[in-house]
Design a protein around this motif. Sequence first.
Motif, short mmCIF file in Angstrom:
data_model
loop_
_atom_site.label_atom_id
_atom_site.label_comp_id
_atom_site.label_asym_id
_atom_site.label_seq_id
_atom_site.Cartn_x
_atom_site.Cartn_y
_atom_site.Cartn_z
N TYR A 7 0.87 -1.14 0.06
CA TYR A 7 -0.03 0.17 0.12
C TYR A 7 0.83 1.34 0.11
O TYR A 7 0.19 2.30 -0.59
N ASP A 8 2.06 1.35 0.40
CA ASP A 8 2.88 2.41 0.65
C ASP A 8 3.99 2.39 -0.36
O ASP A 8 4.89 3.53 -0.48
N GLU A 9 4.45 1.58 -1.05
CA GLU A 9 5.67 1.08 -1.85
C GLU A 9 5.66 0.09 -3.08
O GLU A 9 4.92 -0.99 -2.84
N CYS A 10 6.01 0.64 -4.18
CA CYS A 10 6.00 -0.06 -5.18
C CYS A 10 7.33 -0.07 -6.04
O CYS A 10 7.73 0.82 -6.56
N SER A 11 8.29 -0.87 -5.73
CA SER A 11 9.62 -0.88 -5.92
C SER A 11 10.38 -2.18 -6.50
O SER A 11 9.95 -3.18 -5.71
N ILE A 12 11.47 -1.84 -7.03
CA ILE A 12 12.37 -3.29 -7.03
C ILE A 12 13.52 -2.73 -6.61
O ILE A 12 14.40 -1.72 -7.17
N TYR A 13 14.33 -3.35 -5.86
CA TYR A 13 15.81 -3.18 -5.12
C TYR A 13 16.63 -4.38 -5.66
O TYR A 13 16.27 -5.48 -5.78
N LEU A 14 17.98 -3.80 -5.80
CA LEU A 14 18.97 -4.81 -6.29
C LEU A 14 19.93 -4.76 -4.96
O LEU A 14 20.80 -3.82 -4.91
N PRO A 15 19.76 -5.47 -3.87
CA PRO A 15 20.57 -5.30 -2.81
C PRO A 15 22.10 -5.33 -2.88
O PRO A 15 22.69 -4.69 -1.93
N ALA A 16 22.60 -6.03 -3.98
CA ALA A 16 23.91 -5.86 -4.34
C ALA A 16 24.30 -4.50 -4.54
O ALA A 16 25.64 -4.03 -4.24
N ILE A 17 23.62 -3.89 -5.02
CA ILE A 17 23.81 -2.24 -5.41
C ILE A 17 23.22 -1.29 -4.49
O ILE A 17 24.00 -0.53 -3.92
N SER A 18 22.05 -1.55 -4.01
CA SER A 18 21.57 -0.64 -3.09
C SER A 18 20.56 -1.06 -2.06
O SER A 18 19.61 -1.51 -3.09
N GLU A 19 20.25 -1.20 -1.20
CA GLU A 19 19.19 -1.74 -0.24
C GLU A 19 18.30 -0.58 0.15
O GLU A 19 17.27 -0.79 0.79
N ILE A 20 18.67 0.86 0.08
CA ILE A 20 18.18 1.83 0.38
C ILE A 20 17.42 2.54 -0.79
O ILE A 20 16.12 2.89 -0.88
N VAL A 21 18.00 2.57 -1.89
CA VAL A 21 17.58 3.26 -3.07
C VAL A 21 16.98 2.09 -4.28
O VAL A 21 17.98 1.32 -4.35
N PRO A 22 15.83 2.18 -4.57
CA PRO A 22 15.31 1.25 -5.46
C PRO A 22 16.06 1.33 -6.90
O PRO A 22 16.16 2.49 -7.39
N LEU A 23 16.20 0.23 -7.55
CA LEU A 23 16.50 0.09 -9.13
C LEU A 23 15.55 1.01 -9.68
O LEU A 23 15.70 1.79 -10.58
N CYS A 24 13.97 0.70 -9.43
CA CYS A 24 12.92 1.25 -10.18
C CYS A 24 11.92 1.51 -9.43
O CYS A 24 11.66 0.75 -8.61
N THR A 25 10.95 2.37 -9.82
CA THR A 25 9.76 2.73 -9.22
C THR A 25 8.56 2.06 -10.14
O THR A 25 8.70 2.01 -11.40
#
Length: 125
Positions: free
Chosen positions: A67-85
Amino acid sequence: MHLHDNLQICLYALDNRYPNHIVDINKGIIASKEIPLTGWRALELVELLLLTAPQLLQAEAIMVIDYDECSIYLPAISEIVPLCTIHCHGKIPPHVADGVRWLKHKPIQPEEPITASDGPPICQL
């Protein structure tokens, strides 16, 4: 929904579960002078990455859709900033990239392989 798999599987799952979606690539993670970073469909993004950075498709990914986030993360690159929204609920922005047409008419020549670096952006397309 939380899915922990490789990026390609996450993008296929997104396309299957939310056929009316739009993906915007985070310019803080991937930079590109030639490729538009907004308005993609998941399958177009798979095709784009197959041409420019196939190793990213096999990278571990975490897709979060709630309900508050729709994102894809690449943990090897960043666990805070998503790869995409991901836009898959409510008002969805237009499919502006028109990725299929763009991919057909624009030969892609990556400037350099995509690798992690110390300063933003992390990847270059």
